[in-house]
Motif scaffolding. Structure first.
Motif, short mmCIF file in Angstrom:
data_model
loop_
_atom_site.label_atom_id
_atom_site.label_comp_id
_atom_site.label_asym_id
_atom_site.label_seq_id
_atom_site.Cartn_x
_atom_site.Cartn_y
_atom_site.Cartn_z
N TYR A 1 0.86 -1.18 0.00
CA TYR A 1 0.00 0.00 0.00
C TYR A 1 0.90 1.24 0.00
CZ TYR A 1 -3.64 -3.30 1.39
OH TYR A 1 -4.50 -4.36 1.45
N VAL A 2 0.81 2.04 -1.05
CA VAL A 2 1.66 3.22 -1.20
C VAL A 2 0.76 4.45 -1.21
CG1 VAL A 2 3.45 4.34 -2.57
CG2 VAL A 2 3.26 1.85 -2.58
N GLY A 3 1.12 5.47 -0.41
CA GLY A 3 0.36 6.71 -0.40
C GLY A 3 0.34 7.37 -1.76
N ASN A 4 -0.84 7.90 -2.13
CA ASN A 4 -0.96 8.52 -3.46
C ASN A 4 -0.01 9.69 -3.64
OD1 ASN A 4 -2.95 6.74 -4.33
ND2 ASN A 4 -4.61 8.01 -3.54
N ASN A 5 0.21 10.47 -2.57
CA ASN A 5 1.10 11.63 -2.67
C ASN A 5 2.53 11.19 -2.93
OD1 ASN A 5 1.65 14.51 -2.43
ND2 ASN A 5 2.70 13.97 -0.54
N LYS A 6 2.96 10.10 -2.32
CA LYS A 6 4.30 9.60 -2.54
C LYS A 6 4.47 9.13 -3.98
CE LYS A 6 7.79 6.55 -0.53
NZ LYS A 6 8.10 5.54 0.51
N LEU A 7 3.43 8.50 -4.52
CA LEU A 7 3.49 8.06 -5.91
C LEU A 7 3.51 9.26 -6.87
CD1 LEU A 7 1.03 5.03 -6.25
CD2 LEU A 7 3.48 5.01 -6.62
N PHE A 8 2.66 10.24 -6.58
CA PHE A 8 2.49 11.36 -7.50
C PHE A 8 3.73 12.24 -7.56
CE2 PHE A 8 0.75 15.61 -8.62
CZ PHE A 8 0.23 15.29 -9.85
N THR A 9 4.46 12.35 -6.44
CA THR A 9 5.63 13.21 -6.40
C THR A 9 6.92 12.46 -6.74
OG1 THR A 9 5.82 12.81 -4.00
CG2 THR A 9 4.61 14.77 -4.71
N ASP A 10 6.83 11.17 -7.02
CA ASP A 10 8.02 10.38 -7.33
C ASP A 10 8.06 10.07 -8.82
OD1 ASP A 10 10.33 9.02 -6.97
OD2 ASP A 10 9.49 7.32 -5.90
N VAL A 11 9.19 9.56 -9.27
CA VAL A 11 9.32 9.13 -10.67
C VAL A 11 8.57 7.82 -10.86
CG1 VAL A 11 10.93 8.41 -12.47
CG2 VAL A 11 11.56 10.26 -10.91
N ILE A 12 7.71 7.76 -11.86
CA ILE A 12 6.91 6.58 -12.14
C ILE A 12 7.35 5.99 -13.47
CG2 ILE A 12 4.58 5.67 -12.53
CD1 ILE A 12 3.50 8.02 -10.89
N VAL A 13 7.73 4.72 -13.45
CA VAL A 13 8.09 4.01 -14.68
C VAL A 13 6.96 3.04 -14.99
CG1 VAL A 13 9.76 2.51 -15.81
CG2 VAL A 13 10.54 4.18 -14.12
N ASN A 14 6.30 3.27 -16.12
CA ASN A 14 5.19 2.42 -16.55
C ASN A 14 5.67 1.53 -17.69
OD1 ASN A 14 2.79 1.27 -17.49
ND2 ASN A 14 1.60 3.10 -17.05
N TYR A 15 5.69 0.22 -17.43
CA TYR A 15 6.21 -0.73 -18.41
C TYR A 15 5.17 -1.17 -19.43
CZ TYR A 15 10.18 -1.16 -15.22
OH TYR A 15 11.27 -0.89 -14.43
N ASN A 16 3.93 -0.70 -19.29
CA ASN A 16 2.87 -1.16 -20.18
C ASN A 16 2.48 -0.13 -21.24
OD1 ASN A 16 2.18 -2.80 -17.45
ND2 ASN A 16 1.53 -3.95 -19.24
N VAL A 17 3.08 1.05 -21.19
CA VAL A 17 2.70 2.10 -22.14
C VAL A 17 3.18 1.74 -23.54
CG1 VAL A 17 3.00 4.51 -22.78
CG2 VAL A 17 2.66 3.89 -20.38
N ASN A 18 4.46 1.39 -23.68
CA ASN A 18 5.01 1.01 -24.98
C ASN A 18 4.83 -0.49 -25.23
OD1 ASN A 18 5.91 3.65 -25.44
ND2 ASN A 18 7.81 3.26 -24.30
N ASN A 19 4.76 -0.85 -26.50
CA ASN A 19 4.47 -2.23 -26.85
C ASN A 19 5.63 -3.18 -26.58
OD1 ASN A 19 1.89 -1.58 -27.76
ND2 ASN A 19 2.63 -1.08 -29.81
N TYR A 20 6.86 -2.69 -26.69
CA TYR A 20 8.01 -3.58 -26.53
C TYR A 20 9.08 -2.91 -25.68
CZ TYR A 20 10.00 -0.70 -30.29
OH TYR A 20 10.45 0.34 -31.05
#
Length: 252
Positions: free
Chosen positions: A136-155
């Motif tokens: 469980y991660v606080g939304n504020n900690k997520l929003f102010t941190d660097v987020i790497v999304n591995y599902n945006v690009n196809n490969y």
């Protein structure tokens, strides 16, 4: 009598709210709305209806709602000072839903945790990590941190390096590894895989193997590439990097 009526309202009202939220959720799902937005909306509606239910009970006991609202407002100011982090989590949750850097089901890496997003709540986001832990991660900690999304690009690209000695012809090694990695299952032909010289070291040439795979096949292709490198080194008697270093230090 007022107590009995209040209990009845709480019980019946609670069941009504639960049933209504389930009905609203099903309706939104039938319209194929975004799952993240749906869950966040349902959570907000559920909290608002619960507050209205409490206000109805207070009205039965002739407690002025206006005074209660004033009290809530004053308490809210005090709580906002002490629990500013809670309110920031709520605001950050709204921005996460609006800006959508990730959605439910995406695999992300943020705030030191990597895993699949299971839910975006009012105050926190739930992740399931690779070792099947629920975080469980606080939304504020997520929003102010660097987020790497591995599902945006196809490969994704897979980068592997292998050190060869000066006694090995780099052109021959590149040709052999190139032919073998092309046989890896689920490897993408576009972008084209490549084996090239990364840099020259005192031990020999450092080769760089670059492969591409769909996000869903990333770890399988990476593991197969490691197997290809290991078996090729064994078949042609190439010294592994550890042996190269050991031989160098023992002979100098």
């Amino acid at each position: 009598m007022k107590t009995i009526i209040s209990i009845a309202i709480i019980v019946i009202g609670g069941k009504f709210i639960n049933g209504l939220t389930i009905l609203i959720k099903r309706t939104l799902n039938l319209r194929y709305l975004n799952e993240t937005l749906t869950n966040y909306s349902i959570s907000t509606i559920h909290v608002v209806l619960r507050i209205l239910l409490v206000m109805m009970v207070l009205e039965i006991f002739n407690i002025p709602i206006a005074s209660f609202a004033t009290l809530i407002g004053a308490a809210g100011v005090a709580v906002s000072v002490v629990w500013s982090g809670l309110l920031s989590n709520f605001a950050s949750g709204m921005f996460l839903v609006i800006l959508r850097p990730f959605k439910i089901g995406d695999y992300i890496n943020a705030s030191g945790y990597a895993g699949v997003v299971r839910d975006i709540g009012l105050f926190m986001t739930i992740l399931t990590t690779d070792n099947n832990l629920q975080v469980y991660v606080g939304n504020n900690k997520l929003f102010t941190d660097v987020i790497v999304n591995y599902n945006v690009n196809n490969y994704r690209r897979i980068d592997q390096n292998y050190q060869i000695t000066n006694s090995i012809d780099p052109r021959e090694a590149i040709n052999i590894l190139t032919k073998r990695i092309l046989c890896i299952e689920n490897i993408l032909s576009i972008p084209k895989p490549s084996v090239s010289i990364v840099k020259f070291t005192e031990f020999g040439v450092l080769l760089g193997i670059r492969l591409f795979a769909l996000t869903s096949n990333f770890y399988q292709v990476k593991n197969d590439a490691n197997i290809i490198i290991a078996t090729t080194a064994r078949d042609f008697n190439w010294l592994p990097p550890a042996a190269v270093y050991k031989k160098y230090f023992y002979t100098t």
